[in-house]
Scaffold this active site. Structure first.
Site, PDB file in Angstrom:
ATOM      1  NE  ARG A 134      14.472 -46.119  21.954  1.00  0.00           N
ATOM      2  CZ  ARG A 134      15.521 -45.320  22.102  1.00  0.00           C
ATOM      3  NH1 ARG A 134      16.674 -45.614  21.536  1.00  0.00           N
ATOM      4  NH2 ARG A 134      15.417 -44.213  22.797  1.00  0.00           N
ATOM      5  CE  LYS A 181      11.731 -42.946  32.610  1.00  0.00           C
ATOM      6  NZ  LYS A 181      12.779 -42.371  31.740  1.00  0.00           N
TER       7      LYS A 181
HETATM    8  N1  BES Z   1       9.503 -41.869  28.378  1.00  0.00           N
HETATM    9  C1  BES Z   1      10.900 -41.642  28.287  1.00  0.00           C
HETATM   10  C2  BES Z   1      11.248 -40.335  27.595  1.00  0.00           C
HETATM   11  C3  BES Z   1      10.926 -39.081  28.355  1.00  0.00           C
HETATM   12  C4  BES Z   1      11.868 -38.519  29.183  1.00  0.00           C
HETATM   13  C5  BES Z   1       9.720 -38.445  28.175  1.00  0.00           C
HETATM   14  C6  BES Z   1      11.589 -37.341  29.853  1.00  0.00           C
HETATM   15  C7  BES Z   1       9.428 -37.291  28.840  1.00  0.00           C
HETATM   16  C8  BES Z   1      10.358 -36.720  29.672  1.00  0.00           C
HETATM   17  C9  BES Z   1      11.565 -42.769  27.492  1.00  0.00           C
HETATM   18  O1  BES Z   1      10.976 -44.006  27.625  1.00  0.00           O
HETATM   19  C10 BES Z   1      12.957 -42.876  27.978  1.00  0.00           C
HETATM   20  O2  BES Z   1      13.131 -43.272  29.100  1.00  0.00           O
HETATM   21  N2  BES Z   1      13.925 -42.510  27.140  1.00  0.00           N
HETATM   22  C11 BES Z   1      15.284 -42.573  27.486  1.00  0.00           C
HETATM   23  C12 BES Z   1      16.012 -43.264  26.358  1.00  0.00           C
HETATM   24  C13 BES Z   1      17.374 -43.751  26.708  1.00  0.00           C
HETATM   25  C14 BES Z   1      17.295 -44.858  27.741  1.00  0.00           C
HETATM   26  C15 BES Z   1      18.045 -44.264  25.452  1.00  0.00           C
HETATM   27  C16 BES Z   1      15.814 -41.148  27.685  1.00  0.00           C
HETATM   28  O3  BES Z   1      15.376 -40.232  26.981  1.00  0.00           O
HETATM   29  O4  BES Z   1      16.597 -40.959  28.596  1.00  0.00           O
HETATM   30 MN    MN Z   2      11.687 -45.081  29.272  1.00  0.00          MN
END
Ligand code: BES
Ligand code: MN
Ligand code: ZN
Length: 499
Positions: free
Chosen positions: A354, A280
């Site tokens: 997921r 990230k």
């Molecule tokens: N934990 C995150 C989702 C999230 C993002 C929660 C911001 C709270 C605030 C999740 O694991 C994630 O990284 N999701 C990605 C999915 C993508 C890689 C398909 C996302 O939402 O960007």
């Molecule tokens: Mn994630």
């Protein structure tokens, strides 16, 4: 904060502050508020006739008694319009009063009447529960890591009821409210804790300690047990971390209901989500300590359900893993096969929620669930769609969906139904594996739910994407102070009561 119920006259209470209430538009208060007004020579009527206080919901007024009452202060909280008054308004009024009382430096204890159980027309027990919930949820403070913790608000609250006949109901309502609040506090504490303190094994220890206090059965699967079960998709996510993954199982099985088909609650418990090799951006990455809020809500709900002794078999599952980049970490391009025998191609190691849910949902099939509900901070996109007003609800069963929507209405922990069209499966087709864990740019939220659906096995199932609900940035809702919200606990309690 301690809550006690006593029979008596609110005007006579020896305490730092007494709390009474007023509906909007009332100029001649009666009941407890009227009695206090008369003791103050009409000071509350004066507030109203001056126009400075209208009884509007969310408003308060403070009066000093100057020796006319045993308590030095009177706080009047507005109940809003009487035709729009309900349990939610009563809960919020209690929270509003708590915030006003907590601002007063000289108040360490206060007394209050039960909002809405008089002319408000609410039944005494639910009104008392709303009072306790509102007061306690507003009074929450996160764990402190400094030498001088921030000043505490009031330490004690006395709930005063004049009518002896209603005392038992009020006592029962306050107790239920305390049970719910303890569950919410538990979830908020877990979500608040920094990720160096709260990693999977520590999460497991805390869940176990809670189970010992409340009489829940608790067992914990370590990585060896999970490997033997074939939970290789979940374990893939954990590969990059020095902290070992834990699957925490909590069971509430009231006597005589041990064989009932359980309601199963599954929570995503990523104790920190760096994104893994699909790292990230660093900006605000610290917020990813709350990526275990689904698991936190499940543990909190199990605590409340146990304390309330709900007559229903419920199993809670917290899937705790840390998602880190490392030489041993899983990679984009990997294909892993999990407990169900289905394989997943990894497109992004940041779509890890997921993946851990896939194996958890495969695992819980052994309980022959009446229904399975998972809660997960799964996608940033759900917040783009719904903001922080509702979690996304994805379900494969209409009855479960309706029951959840009704529970959301009763708890005011909102849900909004999202589509589950089969066509979304096209987005997650893989060339080599059964599914891939990330879609293209379109329909990211729906694709995440469709991915999880592949790993459910024959039971009614719903997925709640709570990513935008678990952390409050301001003090907009008096029930939810800034910080961890505990979202989902009260919703799940209402679900367990009704499903
Ligand atoms: N934990 C995150 C989702 C999230 C993002 C929660 C911001 C709270 C605030 C999740 O694991 C994630 O990284 N999701 C990605 C999915 C993508 C890689 C398909 C996302 O939402 O960007
Ligand atoms: Mn994630
Ligand atoms: Zn995540």
């Amino acid at each position: 904060m301690e809550l006690t119920v006593v029979q008596g006259d609110i005007a006579q209470q020896q305490t730092d502050c007494i709390v009474v209430n007023l509906f909007e538009g009332v100029t001649e208060p009666d009941g407890a508020t009227g009695a206090v007004d008369r003791a103050l020579d009409g000071a509350i009527r004066g507030l109203v006739s001056s126009g400075d206080f209208t009884g509007e919901a969310g408003s308060t007024a403070l009066l000093y008694t100057n020796g006319r009452l045993a308590a030095a202060r009177v706080l009047v909280v507005g109940l809003g319009k009487s035709d729009r008054f309900d349990l939610h308004a009563a809960r919020k009024a209690a929270a509003t009063a708590l915030h006003a009382v907590a601002k007063l430096k000289g108040v360490s204890r206060f007394a209050t009447i039960v909002h809405g159980s008089g002319i408000g027309g609410l039944d005494a027990q639910p009104a008392a529960q709303a009072l306790a919930e509102g007061t306690l949820l507003a009074a929450y403070r996160s764990p402190q890591y400094r030498r001088e913790p921030k000043r505490n608000g009031p330490e004690a609250c006395t709930v005063v009821e004049f009518d002896e006949q209603r005392l038992a109901q009020i006592q029962a309502g306050v107790q239920a409210g305390q049970a719910v609040a303890q569950g919410v506090y538990g979830a908020r504490d877990l979500v608040s804790e920094p990720p160096n303190i709260l990693y999977p094994a520590e999460f497991a220890r805390r869940a176990q300690a809670m189970a010992e206090r409340t009489g829940l059965a608790c067992s914990i699967l370590g990585e060896k047990a999970m490997r033997e079960l074939g939970m290789n998709i979940l374990l893939a996510v954990s590969r990059g971390s020095k902290r070992k993954a834990k699957l925490i199982l909590l069971e509430h099985a009231p006597q005589g209901l041990e064989q009932e088909q359980p309601l199963v609650l599954v929570g995503k418990g990523i104790t920190f989500d760096t994104g893994g090799i699909s790292l990230k951006p660093s900006e605000n990455m610290g917020a990813m300590k709350n990526d275990m809020a689904g698991a936190g809500a499940v543990v909190g709900a199990m605590e409340a359900i146990a304390r309330l002794r709900l007559p229903r078999r419920v199993i809670g599952v917290a899937v705790c893993v840390e998602n880190m980049p490392d030489g041993n970490a899983f990679r984009p391009g990997d294909i892993w096969t999990g407990i169900t025998g289905k394989s997943a191609e990894i497109i992004s190691t940041d779509a890890e929620g997921r993946l851990v849910l896939a194996d958890a949902l495969g695992y819980v099939a052994r309980f022959q669930p009446a229904a399975v509900v998972d809660l997960a901070t799964l996608t940033g996109a759900i917040g783009v769609a719904l903001g922080s007003q509702a979690a996304g609800l994805f379900a494969n069963n209409a009855t479960l969906q309706e029951t959840l929507l009704a529970a959301a209405e009763r708890s005011q922990e909102r849900l909004w139904p999202m589509p589950m069209y089969d066509e979304y499966n096209d987005e997650i087709k893989s060339d080599m594996a059964e599914v891939k864990n990330s879609a293209g740019r379109s329909a990211g939220v729906a694709a995440s739910a469709k991915f999880i659906e592949h790993f459910t096995e024959g039971y009614p199932w719903a997925h709640l994407d709570i990513a935008a609900m678990v952390w409050a940035n301001g003090d907009k809702n008096p029930l939810v102070p800034k910080g961890a919200t505990g979202y989902g606990v009260r919703l799940l309690v209402e679900l367990a009561k009704s499903y």
